[in-house]
Each structure stands twice: as structure tokens, then as C-alpha cells.
Design a protein around this motif. Structure first.
Motif, mmCIF file in Angstrom:
data_model
loop_
_atom_site.group_PDB
_atom_site.id
_atom_site.type_symbol
_atom_site.label_atom_id
_atom_site.label_comp_id
_atom_site.label_asym_id
_atom_site.label_seq_id
_atom_site.Cartn_x
_atom_site.Cartn_y
_atom_site.Cartn_z
ATOM 1 N N THR A 206 -9.641 -9.090 -4.856
ATOM 2 C CA THR A 206 -9.641 -7.782 -4.584
ATOM 3 C C THR A 206 -8.152 -7.321 -4.755
ATOM 4 O OG1 THR A 206 -11.916 -7.829 -3.074
ATOM 5 C CG2 THR A 206 -10.027 -5.961 -2.812
ATOM 6 N N GLU A 207 -7.172 -8.027 -4.050
ATOM 7 C CA GLU A 207 -5.795 -7.908 -4.073
ATOM 8 C C GLU A 207 -5.332 -7.725 -5.468
ATOM 9 O OE1 GLU A 207 -3.108 -5.887 -1.895
ATOM 10 O OE2 GLU A 207 -4.832 -6.988 -1.059
ATOM 11 N N HIS B 147 -6.228 -4.262 -6.933
ATOM 12 C CA HIS B 147 -5.272 -3.283 -6.248
ATOM 13 C C HIS B 147 -3.915 -3.223 -7.040
ATOM 14 C CE1 HIS B 147 -8.492 -1.979 -3.741
ATOM 15 N NE2 HIS B 147 -8.280 -2.794 -2.847
ATOM 16 N N LEU C 231 -8.167 -10.918 3.778
ATOM 17 C CA LEU C 231 -8.193 -10.534 2.374
ATOM 18 C C LEU C 231 -8.694 -11.400 1.459
ATOM 19 C CD1 LEU C 231 -4.481 -9.468 2.852
ATOM 20 C CD2 LEU C 231 -6.357 -7.968 3.198
ATOM 21 N N ASN D 168 0.926 -1.154 -0.086
ATOM 22 C CA ASN D 168 -0.012 0.099 0.103
ATOM 23 C C ASN D 168 0.847 1.287 0.100
ATOM 24 O OD1 ASN D 168 -2.496 -1.157 0.096
ATOM 25 N ND2 ASN D 168 -2.977 -1.238 2.217
ATOM 26 N N ASP E 51 -8.343 6.174 -1.506
ATOM 27 C CA ASP E 51 -8.818 4.740 -1.363
ATOM 28 C C ASP E 51 -7.923 3.851 -0.798
ATOM 29 O OD1 ASP E 51 -11.478 5.460 -2.447
ATOM 30 O OD2 ASP E 51 -10.976 4.871 -4.362
ATOM 31 N N ILE E 52 -6.645 3.854 -1.349
ATOM 32 C CA ILE E 52 -5.612 2.943 -0.648
ATOM 33 C C ILE E 52 -5.180 3.528 0.669
ATOM 34 C CG2 ILE E 52 -3.180 2.387 -0.967
ATOM 35 C CD1 ILE E 52 -3.489 2.850 -4.003
ATOM 36 N N ALA F 43 -7.522 0.655 7.315
ATOM 37 C CA ALA F 43 -8.189 -0.550 7.674
ATOM 38 C C ALA F 43 -7.456 -1.717 8.283
ATOM 39 C CB ALA F 43 -9.343 -0.847 6.852
ATOM 40 N N ASP F 44 -6.392 -1.824 7.376
ATOM 41 C CA ASP F 44 -5.386 -2.971 7.358
ATOM 42 C C ASP F 44 -4.766 -2.907 8.719
ATOM 43 O OD1 ASP F 44 -6.035 -4.075 5.203
ATOM 44 O OD2 ASP F 44 -4.270 -3.376 4.101
ATOM 45 N N ARG G 116 -7.397 4.631 2.826
ATOM 46 C CA ARG G 116 -8.380 4.191 3.587
ATOM 47 C C ARG G 116 -8.282 2.470 4.018
ATOM 48 N NH1 ARG G 116 -11.786 7.339 0.177
ATOM 49 N NH2 ARG G 116 -12.217 9.479 1.296
ATOM 50 N N GLN G 117 -7.962 1.897 2.916
ATOM 51 C CA GLN G 117 -7.586 0.684 2.917
ATOM 52 C C GLN G 117 -6.469 0.061 3.804
ATOM 53 O OE1 GLN G 117 -9.358 -1.930 1.851
ATOM 54 N NE2 GLN G 117 -8.041 -3.487 3.155
#
Length: 367
Positions: free
Chosen positions: A224-225, A228, A220, A170, A201-202, A208-209, A204-205
Motif C-alpha cells: 500500500t505504501e 502511495h 502499515l 504525506n 485521500d492522503i 488516521a496515522d 484522510r490517511q
């Protein structure tokens, strides 16, 4: 109690000091023999100390000329504590039998002699049992302290490992997209705005991580990964092709493969001059239900090497943990001058395998 028993027999005036000195010396020696430190003594030191205790046990019998047999019980207990193996019980029996001799010399009744022998053996066993119990309690307390420290260390390693696995990609993606947006902000403001939106967005992710890591939870998705990863590699001007041909995955296997993909993509961004990358999955061994994930990119050194088990840092951590889940991770330069990373593992990892994965992740040093 032993001293009072001696006084009750109305000993001579010179016998009382001998009894007091012998009793103090015997207690001092017994305290040393019963301490946990005595288990680390050398054999010569044990022999000398037992000899001194035998001296203060038997010598008063010759001086006061009366019953002093209770002290032999402590000697018997010390023998069991300090002498190893079968020899300890042989000497223990010898100490118990030795107390018969003074009884016969002093002309005690048979019942009294039997009582002295039994009391000697009982006192010896009690001394041995209580001393060993205190030692075991001390060892138990030390073991609990070690386990508590180990739990703290493992939690730190888990947190560090998860942070490495989840945030490395990320942060690399945010850096690349920020640089791209900076270049586009004047010439192509709309595209720059889109890149900034993706950066948010990244971010925020990533947040969250971090929260998931703090709570010890990671969930995960490989699909989805992959989305990204494709966006990040595209921003780095790396043409990315994704070809997924696998069926349903267990949540545990899905998470593991997503972490592997994230680590591989991070290495592509950091350690190569790649212009293209191919990510593919395939089902192998339908009976065993295994899946293969491969990540292949160009831009590596021209020197060829046969595919091998990874021995690096971040990927080495994944290799160790995959082995706990009956999986393998290999990497190397192919004949087409591309670097290929291949992971094979069960497509439905069970909970026991995941616990082994977690334990391995706690015991592996993070890059």
C-alpha cells in the motif's frame, strides 16, 4: 530508656546533667550518621564524627561511674554505616568487646556483662538495618520518580518519531499534489479534480496515522505504501518503477519496510532533483528468510562515494532501529551516478525484535 536506666541506678547529682548532655549529643550525631547524606561524606569528616560519638559514648562512663553500655550500640551501628569494607566489622567487634571493660571495672556480674555485650551488638545491628532500610526506601522512591520521568520522555520521543516517520511523506505529497492541482485547475479541470481527490485521500490517511500514533499503534503495508509513493513521485514528475519479488511478510516486517520506504521517498522529494526512481525487493538467504529492499534514484551530486552506513538524521534513526531487529541500512552513490538505499532484514521479524525496535525508536533523537 537509657536515661531512665541511669536514673534508676540513683546517680549522684552531678551525673544527671552529664547523662543528659551526652544523650542529646549522641542522638544528634546518630541522626546525622543515619541520614542518606552521610554516605557522601569524606573519610576525614566520617572519622571526626565517629570520634565525637565515641567521646560522648565512653566519657560518661568515666564521669558517672556506672552502667551506660546501651549507648555503645548506637556507636557500633554508626561504625557499620560510615566505615567501608571489612574494617567496619572489625571496628564493630571492637566496640562490642570494649563494653566488657567498664563492666569489669564496675564489678558487674558475668551475666550482666554478657547482657551488655549482646545488647550492644543487637542495638548496633538494628540501627544499621533501619538506617539502611530508610536509605533504600529513599533510593526506591527516587528510582520510581526517575522511571516515571523516563517513561514520559520515551513516550514523547515515540510520538515525535512516529509523527516524523508517518507524516513527513504525506505532507510532502499533499504539497506536491496541491501545487499540481493549482497549475491544472484552469487548463485541465478534470485532472485537477482527480488530484484534489487524491489529496483528500492522503489527508484522510494522514489523519488516521495521527490517530494511530496517539494510541501507540502503527500497522502499515509495504504494498500500500508503494502505491502511495508511486502516486506522489509521479505527481512530482518522477518516473517510478516498482518491482516486488518477495513472499509473505510478517506484520511487523511489513510495517518496518513501509516506514523505511516512506522515509526514503520523502528524501527523494526533498533532497534531490530526481527524474526516475526504482523500488525493488528480493529474497536473500532462503534459509535465514531475509529480504532486501532497495530504493534507487538519479538526480544526486556527481561526486561518488562508496556505499556506507547512513549517518544522517531521519535515516540514521531508522539505521539504529533496524540494527535492533537484526537488519541493516546502507546508502551511497553508485557507479551509475544514482543514489541507492538498501535495507536488509528478516522477512518475519519476531515480537522480541519489534519490542527492541520500539525501544530504540524511543531512545533515538528524531530529525
Amino acid at each position: 530508656m537509657i536515661f531512665l536506666d541511669v536514673l534508676a541506678e540513683r546517680p549522684s547529682a552531678h551525673a544527671v546533667p552529664w547523662c543528659a548532655v551526652g544523650l542529646v549529643a549522641a542522638v544528634a550525631l546518630q541522626m546525622q550518621h543515619s541520614s542518606p547524606a552521610a554516605t557522601h561524606w569524606s573519610m576525614p569528616r566520617r572519622a571526626i564524627s565517629l570520634g565525637l560519638q565515641a567521646l560522648v559514648t565512653y566519657l560518661p562512663l568515666l564521669v558517672i561511674k556506672q552502667e551506660w553500655g546501651g549507648m555503645a550500640g548506637f556507636l557500633a551501628g554508626s561504625v557499620l554505616l560510615l566505615v567501608p569494607g571489612v574494617l567496619a566489622w572489625i571496628l564493630f567487634a571492637g566496640v562490642v568487646l570494649s563494653i566488657l571493660v567498664p563492666g569489669l571495672i564496675l564489678g558487674l556480674d558475668t551475666l550482666d556483662i554478657v547482657y551488655l555485650s549482646l545488647s550492644t551488638s543487637v542495638i548496633g545491628l538494628i540501627v544499621y538495618g533501619l538506617s539502611r532500610l530508610s536509605g533504600l526506601v529513599a533510593e526506591l522512591i527516587a528510582a520510581r520518580e526517575d522511571l516515571a520521568r523516563l517513561a514520559v520522555v520515551r513516550e514523547r520521543l515515540r510520538f515525535a518519531s512516529d509523527m516524523h516517520d508517518l507524516l513527513g511523506f504525506n505532507l510532502s505529497a499533499i504539497t506536491l499534489k496541491s501545487e499540481l492541482a493549482h497549475r491544472l485547475v484552469a487548463a485541465q479541470p478534470e485532472r485537477a479534480r482527480a488530484e484534489i481527490t487524491e489529496i483528500l485521500d492522503i489527508s484522510r490517511q494522514a489523519l488516521a496515522d495521527v490517530r494511530g500514533v496517539a494510541h501507540g499503534y502503527r500497522r502499515l503495508s509495504l504494498a500500500t505504501e508503494a502505491h502511495h509513493v508511486q502516486a506522489a513521485l509521479t505527481a512530482a514528475r518522477i518516473s517510478t518503477q516498482i518491482d516486488f519479488r518477495h513472499g509473505a511478510l510478517s506484520p511487523q516486517a511489513d510495517t518496518v519496510l513501509a516506514i523505511v520506504l516512506r522515509e526514503a521517498a520523502t528524501n527523494v522529494l526533498r533532497h534531490s532533483k530526481a527524474t526516475r526512481c526504482r523500488i525493488a525487493t528480493a529474497v536473500i538467504g532462503n534459509v535465514k528468510g531475509r529480504i532486501r529492499l532497495s530504493i534507487c534514484n538519479n538526480g544526486v551530486a556527481a561526486r561518488r562515494s562508496a556505499p556506507r552506513t547512513v549517518g544522517g538524521t531521519g535515516l540514521a534513526s531508522l539505521t539504529d532501529r533496524l540494527s535492533a531487529m537484526h537488519g541493516t541500512l546502507t546508502a551511497g552513490v553508485t557507479d551509475d551516478e544514482e543514489f541507492e538505499l538498501v535495507v536488509e532484514m528478516p522477512s518475519h521479524a519476531d515480537q522480541r525484535a519489534v519490542r527492541q525496535w520500539s525501544a530504540a525508536s524511543q531512545d533515538t533523537t528524531v530529525a
